[in-house]
Design an enzyme around this catalytic site. Structure first.
Site, PDB file in Angstrom:
ATOM      1  N   GLY A 127       0.813  -1.297   0.008  1.00 36.32           N
ATOM      2  CA  GLY A 127       0.097   0.133  -0.168  1.00 36.32           C
ATOM      3  C   GLY A 127       0.725   1.245  -0.012  1.00 36.32           C
ATOM      4  N   GLN A 174      -7.779   0.152   3.604  1.00 39.31           N
ATOM      5  CA  GLN A 174      -8.493  -0.504   4.695  1.00 39.31           C
ATOM      6  C   GLN A 174      -9.911  -0.757   4.077  1.00 39.31           C
ATOM      7  OE1 GLN A 174      -7.736  -1.565   7.467  1.00 39.31           O
ATOM      8  NE2 GLN A 174      -5.621  -1.062   7.826  1.00 39.31           N
ATOM      9  N   THR A 207      11.050  -7.442 -11.916  1.00 45.87           N
ATOM     10  CA  THR A 207      10.377  -8.747 -12.239  1.00 45.87           C
ATOM     11  C   THR A 207       9.000  -9.109 -11.279  1.00 45.87           C
ATOM     12  OG1 THR A 207      12.481  -9.507 -12.927  1.00 45.87           O
ATOM     13  CG2 THR A 207      10.655 -11.230 -12.512  1.00 45.87           C
ATOM     14  N   CYS A 264       4.499   4.960  19.899  1.00 41.15           N
ATOM     15  CA  CYS A 264       5.666   5.293  20.730  1.00 41.15           C
ATOM     16  C   CYS A 264       6.533   6.159  20.198  1.00 41.15           C
ATOM     17  CB  CYS A 264       6.379   3.731  21.301  1.00 41.15           C
ATOM     18  SG  CYS A 264       6.872   3.669  22.498  1.00 41.15           S
TER      19      CYS A 264
HETATM   20  C1  LIG Z   1      -4.829   3.106   5.470  1.00 33.92           C
HETATM   21  C2  LIG Z   1      -3.635   2.700   5.159  1.00 33.92           C
HETATM   22  N1  LIG Z   1      -2.846   3.002   4.177  1.00 33.92           N
HETATM   23  C3  LIG Z   1      -1.652   2.534   3.695  1.00 33.92           C
HETATM   24  C4  LIG Z   1      -1.242   1.382   4.657  1.00 33.92           C
HETATM   25  C5  LIG Z   1       0.336   0.763   4.027  1.00 33.92           C
HETATM   26  O1  LIG Z   1      -0.013  -0.416   3.446  1.00 33.92           O
HETATM   27  P1  LIG Z   1       1.157  -1.533   3.241  1.00 33.92           P
HETATM   28  O2  LIG Z   1       1.286  -1.996   4.937  1.00 33.92           O
HETATM   29  O3  LIG Z   1       0.937  -2.428   2.759  1.00 33.92           O
HETATM   30  O4  LIG Z   1       2.309  -0.616   3.048  1.00 33.92           O
HETATM   31  C6  LIG Z   1      -1.850   0.946   5.651  1.00 33.92           C
HETATM   32  C7  LIG Z   1      -1.273  -0.199   6.556  1.00 33.92           C
HETATM   33  O5  LIG Z   1      -1.690  -0.255   7.462  1.00 33.92           O
HETATM   34  C8  LIG Z   1      -3.049   1.597   5.929  1.00 33.92           C
HETATM   35  O6  LIG Z   1      -4.086   1.005   7.024  1.00 33.92           O
END
Ligand SMILES: Cc1ncc(COP(=O)(O)O)c(C=O)c1O
Length: 390
Positions: A71, A178, A236, A325
């Protein structure tokens, strides 16, 4: 001890069907999809099937899907593509409650001379849409807003906002990491130009994601290299994980059509309501009417979230707190701070995020174990004593 896993917004279990689908791509089908021989070519076919399944889950065309590593990469690729495609535009818009994948990127870009707007939310985590629209100008290169919040589950009205932003000629990206697989999404009915998703949030492995890029959207790749992904992402292909993502997307689509999340949201609601009934001074963070079906963030006032997590851990219960943290101090998360959740509540906030693998029995165990934990911690809390005396 049996693990009770209610931390699915952090990551999810790989579905058994997904693992089965992936296995041959580590052993018998290990060819490179770019090879001329059919041993590699067969793998290319499997990648295209996965692309169709991912596209189908969000109402896109297969050619509009580019596989990425996660993500975070999808988010970064989208923002950087907009910046490169519109080099004269120096204004970037997002919200105050985004995941660090967007938040930290925007902060880093603002140090490099970009003007950034972080649109505020109200005390229920709802976006200030007026503020958003008033912030837009001819200088705005991109608006990036999350579809569902990872901490509270609050859903932004992306369909409506994206159409308005697009009508003003501005690129719209959504971090739907999400939301994908949990709520129905049809990008065709929106003004979304780019959408990020991540496999490990819906039962495929970590390290695989995708970026939807609407046909016709100006784009330049972040990973420059070979001609893979039609030149949109060099490197790849992670074939086994792509096949896994495709299978997970297929399963998620079936689950959504069968209203499978109704069961998950009933479990979530029972957990939430019973905790609110059994524990005094407990409140839900975020708009309860507009949330992802699997998520609840509950503030147990006057106790430390980390202490709750440690004590739940003794019973195998895995959840998350609303703190991060940082530099040795336990700061409440930027999401809860943006919502103005009082310090005493933000500190004791716990996020429960369910999946289709959770059961009624697991919820019963949490409901049996958690209220006495809060009671014990409050007996030790000087803040609780003071609040009760006052
Ligand atoms: C809203 C949102 N965006 C992006 C990410 C990042 O995704 P990834 O862990 O696949 O890099 C997360 C991961 O918790 C997320 O909750």
């Amino acid at each position: 001890m049996k693990v009770i896993y209610v931390d699915n917004n952090a990551t999810t279990m790989v579905a058994p069907e997904v693992l089965d689908a992936m296995m041959p791509y580590f052993s018998t089908n290990y060819g490179n999809p770019s090879s001329m021989h059919s041993f590699g070519g067969n793998v290319a076919g499997a990648i295209e099937t996965a692309r169709e399944n991912v596209a189908n889950l969000i109402g896109a065309a297969p050619q509009e899907i580019v596989f990425t590593s996660c993500g975070t990469e999808s988010d970064g690729t989208a923002i950087r593509a907009a910046i490169e495609s519109y080099p004269n535009k120096k204004h970037l818009v997002t919200s105050r409650v985004e995941h660090p994948a967007i938040k930290n990127l925007y902060e880093s870009l603002s140090k490099k001379g970009y003007r950034t707007t972080f649109v505020p939310v109200d005390n229920q985590g709802r976006l200030d849409i007026e503020y958003l629209y008033n912030s837009l100008s001819d200088d705005t290169a991109i608006v990036s807003l999350m579809w569902g919040n990872n901490e509270t589950g609050v859903i932004f009205p992306i369909e409506e906002i994206s159409r308005e932003v697009k009508s003003r000629g501005i690129i719209f990206h959504t971090d739907a990491v999400q939301a994908v697989g949990k709520i129905p999404i049809n990008v065709g009915e929106t003004g979304v130009d780019m959408l990020s998703l991540s496999g490990h949030k819906f039962h495929s492995p970590k390290g695989i994601g995708a970026l939807y890029i609407r046909k016709g959207t100006k784009f330049s790749p972040f990973m420059i290299g070979g001609h893979q992904e039609k030149g949109r992402r060099g490197g790849t292909e992670n074939t086994a994980s792509i096949v896994g993502l495709g299978k997970a997307a297929e399963l998620a689509a079936v689950h959504l059509v069968q209203n499978g999340y109704e069961r998950v949201s009933r479990l979530r609601d029972r957990l939430e309501q019973t905790l609110l009934d059994k524990v005094s001074n407990a409140l839900v963070n975020g708009d309860p009417a507009n949330r992802l079906p699997n998520t609840t963030s509950i503030a147990f006032e006057y106790v430390e979230g980390e202490a709750i997590l440690l004590m739940m851990n003794e019973y195998g219960i895995c959840a998350s707190s609303g703190s991060a943290c940082t530099s040795g101090s336990l700061e409440p998360s930027h999401v809860l701070r943006a919502m103005g959740v009082p310090f005493t509540a933000a500190h004791g906030s716990i996020r429960f995020s369910l999946s289709r693998y959770n059961t009624e029995d697991e919820i019963d165990v949490i409901l049996e174990k958690l209220p006495p934990i809060i009671e014990r911690l409050r007996e030790l809390s000087p803040f609780w004593k003071k609040a009760m005396e006052g």
